[in-house]
Design an enzyme around this catalytic site. Structure first.
Site, PDB file in Angstrom:
ATOM      1  N   SER A 182       0.787  -1.231   0.000  1.00 30.55           N
ATOM      2  CA  SER A 182       0.000   0.000   0.000  1.00 30.55           C
ATOM      3  C   SER A 182       0.815   1.275   0.000  1.00 30.55           C
ATOM      4  O   SER A 182       0.321   2.321  -0.414  1.00 30.55           O
ATOM      5  CB  SER A 182      -0.939   0.003   1.221  1.00 30.55           C
ATOM      6  OG  SER A 182      -0.198  -0.034   2.428  1.00 30.55           O
ATOM      7  N   HIS A 210      -5.595  -3.969  -1.352  1.00 34.12           N
ATOM      8  CA  HIS A 210      -5.452  -2.897  -2.336  1.00 34.12           C
ATOM      9  C   HIS A 210      -5.504  -3.412  -3.775  1.00 34.12           C
ATOM     10  O   HIS A 210      -5.342  -2.623  -4.709  1.00 34.12           O
ATOM     11  CB  HIS A 210      -4.153  -2.126  -2.093  1.00 34.12           C
ATOM     12  CG  HIS A 210      -4.219  -1.208  -0.922  1.00 34.12           C
ATOM     13  ND1 HIS A 210      -4.665   0.101  -1.006  1.00 34.12           N
ATOM     14  CD2 HIS A 210      -3.918  -1.404   0.384  1.00 34.12           C
ATOM     15  CE1 HIS A 210      -4.609   0.668   0.184  1.00 34.12           C
ATOM     16  NE2 HIS A 210      -4.166  -0.231   1.041  1.00 34.12           N
ATOM     17  N   LYS A 241     -12.242  -0.384   0.988  1.00 35.05           N
ATOM     18  CA  LYS A 241     -11.482   0.447   0.049  1.00 35.05           C
ATOM     19  C   LYS A 241     -12.269   0.584  -1.254  1.00 35.05           C
ATOM     20  O   LYS A 241     -13.145   1.412  -1.360  1.00 35.05           O
ATOM     21  CB  LYS A 241     -10.087  -0.137  -0.131  1.00 35.05           C
ATOM     22  CG  LYS A 241      -9.263  -0.061   1.164  1.00 35.05           C
ATOM     23  CD  LYS A 241      -7.895  -0.657   1.023  1.00 35.05           C
ATOM     24  CE  LYS A 241      -7.024  -0.405   2.254  1.00 35.05           C
ATOM     25  NZ  LYS A 241      -7.564  -0.976   3.503  1.00 35.05           N
TER      26      LYS A 241
END
Length: 393
Positions: A182, A210, A241
């Site tokens: 990340s 991610h 996310k």
């Protein structure tokens, strides 16, 4: 303040002195391309809202309808009375999305690692092989075990194999890696990791927080990106996310999900994901399965922003994803750069030690499908102005 907390005061003062004290700003409206912070409208360049779904009307409507049907909260842990039909619907849809037999939904990505790693390391004779730059939640999941720990060089499958040779006699061998790292935006060399794992009969566990909604067909993640279906044992995903909500999950074969339902402590001892979160997440997965338009827009935006930043002369590292680190070096420089950006209407927080190594402070820009080209141009102008003012470029 009593003297028994003097160590706290000293720690906070030291953080401020070193430029590492995190001044947290408050968002006064919905998450999106622009935010309202301290009454000021600013361009948002640091959230994980990759696909712009956090304020999507379809997700909001799904949450409202679920509240009307199921109420607000589950009222219990999953293993007692907290498993609701909508939880199972989300788990079925996630398994379909990821191409696995089943999935298990938890309260957050962090909790998913705390539920997913310890049961695979049940004895001190087990061994875990972990990338040196793995996320804090992976580190904490490992800390909850008594397993032997081997830390291999970042993204280095050769060093991983050397560690596996050293630990080949352990009866259980678990390899854990982030899929997308990340802070730098680089990818784990997953095909090489899988080959080494198969050679040494090791379990492969990938945290794809991610990669979800970013990599692969329709955002199915890093396993799909590398076409490794059936060769990665556990995929951890987050709903917090790209999916725009909150929560986490583990995707694996049915045998492992059965095992996690009996042994994953956050699953057993913390109340289930709330009803509106579950419903919104379910709608987000459905949207991604229906269309890859948002994923394509995300990558178009990332390509444009990166090319422009490089042409301005910024060091943007070696990211392979929309994550764009603007390398600045010292924490005080990153703090000052962020403050000046905010003055110009751009919200981009500084990242410094211990989140990244000392001397590697940066502004981490998180591109979103919610950004328009005009938004990106606004941000680029601000970066250029501050970069020149601070003699970075």
């Amino acid at each position: 303040m009593t003297s028994k907390f003097s160590f706290v005061s000293q720690t906070l003062e030291q953080l401020k002195k070193e430029g590492r004290y995190n001044y947290i700003k408050e968002n006064e409206g919905p998450q999106g391309a622009w935010l309202i912070i301290n009454g000021k409208k600013v361009l948002n360049m640091c959230s994980n809202n990759y696909l712009g779904l956090a304020n999507d009307p379809r997700l909001k409507q799904a949450a409202i309808e679920a509240i009307e049907k199921y109420g607000v909260g589950p009222g219990a842990v999953r293993s007692i009375a907290g498993t609701m039909k909508i939880h199972r619907e989300l788990e079925k849809k996630l398994a379909e999305f990821k191409g696995t037999e089943r999935s298990l939904v938890l309260q957050s990505g962090f909790n998913a690692n705390l539920a997913g790693i310890p049961p695979l390391l049940p004895t001190p004779e087990a061994a875990v092989f972990t990338d040196e730059l793995n996320h804090a939640s992976i580190i904490d999941g490992i800390r909850l075990t008594k397993a032997k720990r081997y830390i291999y060089k970042h993204g280095d499958a050769s060093d991983l194999e050397a560690k596996l040779k050293e630990g080949k006699d352990h009866p259980i061998k678990l390899i854990v890696t982030d899929g997308v790292f990340s802070m730098d935006g680089d990818l784990a060399p997953l095909p090489e990791i899988v080959e080494v794992a198969e050679k040494y009969d090791a379990i492969v566990y990938v945290d794809d927080a991610h990669g979800e909604g970013v990599l692969g067909d329709h955002g199915r993640g890093i396993v799909d990106h590398f076409k490794l279906h059936g060769r990665v044992d556990v995929e951890l995903g987050t709903l917090s996310k790209a999916f725009g909500v909150v929560g986490g999950y583990l995707a694996a074969e049915s045998l492992l999900i059965d095992y996690y339902e009996q042994s994953g402590r956050p699953y057993l001892f913390s109340s289930a994901l709330t009803v509106p979160d579950t419903a919104a997440a379910l709608r987000a997965v459905e949207i991604l399965m229906e269309s890859d338009e948002l994923v394509r827009k995300l990558w178009d935006n990332a390509k444009y922003f990166k090319e422009q930043m490089q042409s301005l002369g910024f060091d943007i590292g070696h990211s392979q994803t929309p994550i764009t680190p603007i390398m600045l070096g010292e924490s005080k420089v990153a703090q000052e750069f962020s403050a000046k950006l905010f003055e110009k209407g751009v919200f981009a927080t500084p990242i410094f030690y211990p989140t990244v190594p000392k001397g590697k402070a940066r502004i981490r820009v998180m591109i979103s499908a919610a950004h328009s080209k005009e938004d990106l141009d606004f941000g680029l102008r601000a970066f250029e102005e501050v970069g020149k003012e601070l003699k970075i470029i």
